[in-house]
Design an enzyme around this catalytic site. Structure first.
Site, PDB file in Angstrom:
ATOM      1  N   CYS A 117     -16.522  -9.194  12.156  1.00  0.00           N
ATOM      2  CA  CYS A 117     -15.706 -10.252  12.782  1.00  0.00           C
ATOM      3  C   CYS A 117     -14.908  -9.734  13.975  1.00  0.00           C
ATOM      4  O   CYS A 117     -14.124 -10.481  14.553  1.00  0.00           O
ATOM      5  CB  CYS A 117     -14.792 -10.909  11.747  1.00  0.00           C
ATOM      6  SG  CYS A 117     -13.372  -9.910  11.284  1.00  0.00           S
ATOM      7  N   GLU A 159      -1.121  -1.044  -5.966  1.00  0.00           N
ATOM      8  CA  GLU A 159      -2.339  -0.418  -6.455  1.00  0.00           C
ATOM      9  C   GLU A 159      -1.926   0.854  -7.197  1.00  0.00           C
ATOM     10  O   GLU A 159      -1.181   1.654  -6.656  1.00  0.00           O
ATOM     11  CB  GLU A 159      -3.181  -0.039  -5.244  1.00  0.00           C
ATOM     12  CG  GLU A 159      -4.642  -0.101  -5.455  1.00  0.00           C
ATOM     13  CD  GLU A 159      -5.387   0.220  -4.159  1.00  0.00           C
ATOM     14  OE1 GLU A 159      -6.548  -0.145  -4.078  1.00  0.00           O
ATOM     15  OE2 GLU A 159      -4.806   0.837  -3.246  1.00  0.00           O
ATOM     16  N   CYS A 211     -12.710 -11.085   6.822  1.00  0.00           N
ATOM     17  CA  CYS A 211     -14.044 -11.630   6.528  1.00  0.00           C
ATOM     18  C   CYS A 211     -14.687 -11.019   5.289  1.00  0.00           C
ATOM     19  O   CYS A 211     -15.732 -11.466   4.856  1.00  0.00           O
ATOM     20  CB  CYS A 211     -14.959 -11.450   7.736  1.00  0.00           C
ATOM     21  SG  CYS A 211     -15.489  -9.745   7.973  1.00  0.00           S
ATOM     22  N   ASP A 261      -3.629   0.789   7.117  1.00  0.00           N
ATOM     23  CA  ASP A 261      -2.718   0.593   5.994  1.00  0.00           C
ATOM     24  C   ASP A 261      -2.295  -0.866   5.826  1.00  0.00           C
ATOM     25  O   ASP A 261      -2.156  -1.353   4.704  1.00  0.00           O
ATOM     26  CB  ASP A 261      -1.478   1.482   6.149  1.00  0.00           C
ATOM     27  CG  ASP A 261      -1.847   2.959   6.189  1.00  0.00           C
ATOM     28  OD1 ASP A 261      -2.822   3.325   5.512  1.00  0.00           O
ATOM     29  OD2 ASP A 261      -1.173   3.729   6.891  1.00  0.00           O
ATOM     30  N   CYS A 283     -13.515  -4.208  12.732  1.00  0.00           N
ATOM     31  CA  CYS A 283     -14.511  -4.742  11.805  1.00  0.00           C
ATOM     32  C   CYS A 283     -15.768  -5.099  12.605  1.00  0.00           C
ATOM     33  O   CYS A 283     -15.699  -5.896  13.539  1.00  0.00           O
ATOM     34  CB  CYS A 283     -13.957  -5.970  11.100  1.00  0.00           C
ATOM     35  SG  CYS A 283     -15.196  -6.820  10.116  1.00  0.00           S
ATOM     36  N   CYS A 311     -12.561  -5.462   5.127  1.00  0.00           N
ATOM     37  CA  CYS A 311     -11.858  -6.257   6.143  1.00  0.00           C
ATOM     38  C   CYS A 311     -11.179  -7.417   5.416  1.00  0.00           C
ATOM     39  O   CYS A 311     -11.834  -8.178   4.713  1.00  0.00           O
ATOM     40  CB  CYS A 311     -12.846  -6.778   7.186  1.00  0.00           C
ATOM     41  SG  CYS A 311     -12.166  -8.078   8.241  1.00  0.00           S
ATOM     42  N   ASP A 355       0.874  -1.164   0.000  1.00  0.00           N
ATOM     43  CA  ASP A 355       0.000   0.000   0.000  1.00  0.00           C
ATOM     44  C   ASP A 355       0.913   1.217   0.000  1.00  0.00           C
ATOM     45  O   ASP A 355       1.821   1.312   0.820  1.00  0.00           O
ATOM     46  CB  ASP A 355      -0.896  -0.025   1.243  1.00  0.00           C
ATOM     47  CG  ASP A 355      -1.909   1.113   1.231  1.00  0.00           C
ATOM     48  OD1 ASP A 355      -2.470   1.387   0.156  1.00  0.00           O
ATOM     49  OD2 ASP A 355      -2.127   1.729   2.290  1.00  0.00           O
TER      50      ASP A 355
END
Ligand SMILES: [Zn+2]
Length: 246
Positions: A226, A151, A207, A233, A223, A204, A67
């Protein structure tokens, strides 16, 4: 090609510092001059070897999702974070002072030429420091992994935000991805660029639950599905890794 010099057709040999061994047949030489008056000769060679083959089977621990960020320049999916050096931002006060001195000089005077050179040298130093940082980091990533996933769409999306644009330009993500790209080809490694919009920060990684909003300032979140605690990050880097492996 001579020892310690470059010979260009129609010109006499020029003394040069040769930075690495020249292997193979010289295809072309590109001469360039920087705004501070330094000359460079880029030599393109062709060796018969070609790029090594990329591996078909990859060890799971030799894949890293990355990232790219501003607080940290790079966050690896294994949790390691690299601080953002912010070269231009750090030099900006100094640059502003030199720029001001330049603007006060009389047009086409010797002092103006001198002041312009001082500003150009400062910019050159910033650029060199950034390039050096990016070369070392991309080298380490490619050496340590068989596949690296990044990305790339994020840059163009975030550049629309004026306040962030200056910081993104200083970070130089695009230049970094370019360095990763050719180093990966040379080393026979995979570089996966995710250029589709993909909500890596909002999802997340454990999950798959998706948050509707994830403000930039929110560095940690839990989250609701979960209950897993996320570092924003690292969670994004893990999602990037997963997405790149599909
Ligand atoms: Zn979850």
């Amino acid at each position: 090609m001579l020892d310690g010099a470059v010979k260009i057709p129609k010109l006499s040999p020029m003394e040069a510092r040769i930075h690495r061994e020249i292997i193979g047949k010289v295809k072309s030489i590109t001469l360039s001059r920087t705004s501070t008056g330094k000359y460079f000769a880029s030599i393109l060679c062709e060796d018969a070897k070609g790029a090594p083959e990329k591996p078909d089977v990859i060890d799971a621990d030799k894949i890293t999702g990355c990232d790219l960020g501003l607080t940290h320049f790079l966050i690896r999916s294994d949790g390691r974070k690299q601080a953002n050096p912010r070269y231009l931002i750090r030099a900006s006060q100094n640059l502003r002072r030199k720029q001001k001195a330049l603007s006060r000089k009389v047009k086409s005077s010797k002092n103006r030429t001198k002041a312009r050179l001082i500003v150009a040298r400062c910019h050159e130093k910033v650029g060199n420091s950034r390039a050096d940082f990016q070369h070392k980091l991309s080298r380490a990533l490619i050496d340590e992994n068989q596949a690296v996933i990044v990305e790339t769409l994020k840059t163009s999306n975030m550049l629309k935000n004026q306040r962030l644009a200056r910081h993104i330009n200083d970070a130089g993500w695009q230049g970094f991805v370019t360095k990763l790209e050719y180093k990966a080809i040379d080393a026979g490694k995979h570089l996966v660029k995710l250029d589709q919009w993909y909500a890596s920060s909002k999802k997340c990684h454990r999950c798959g639950h998706k948050e509707i909003a994830m403000p930039l300032g929110k560095r940690f979140w839990q989250c609701p599905a979960c209950q897993m605690e996320h570092d924003r990050d690292i969670n994004a880097a893990l999602n990037i890794k997963q997405q790149g492996c599909i």
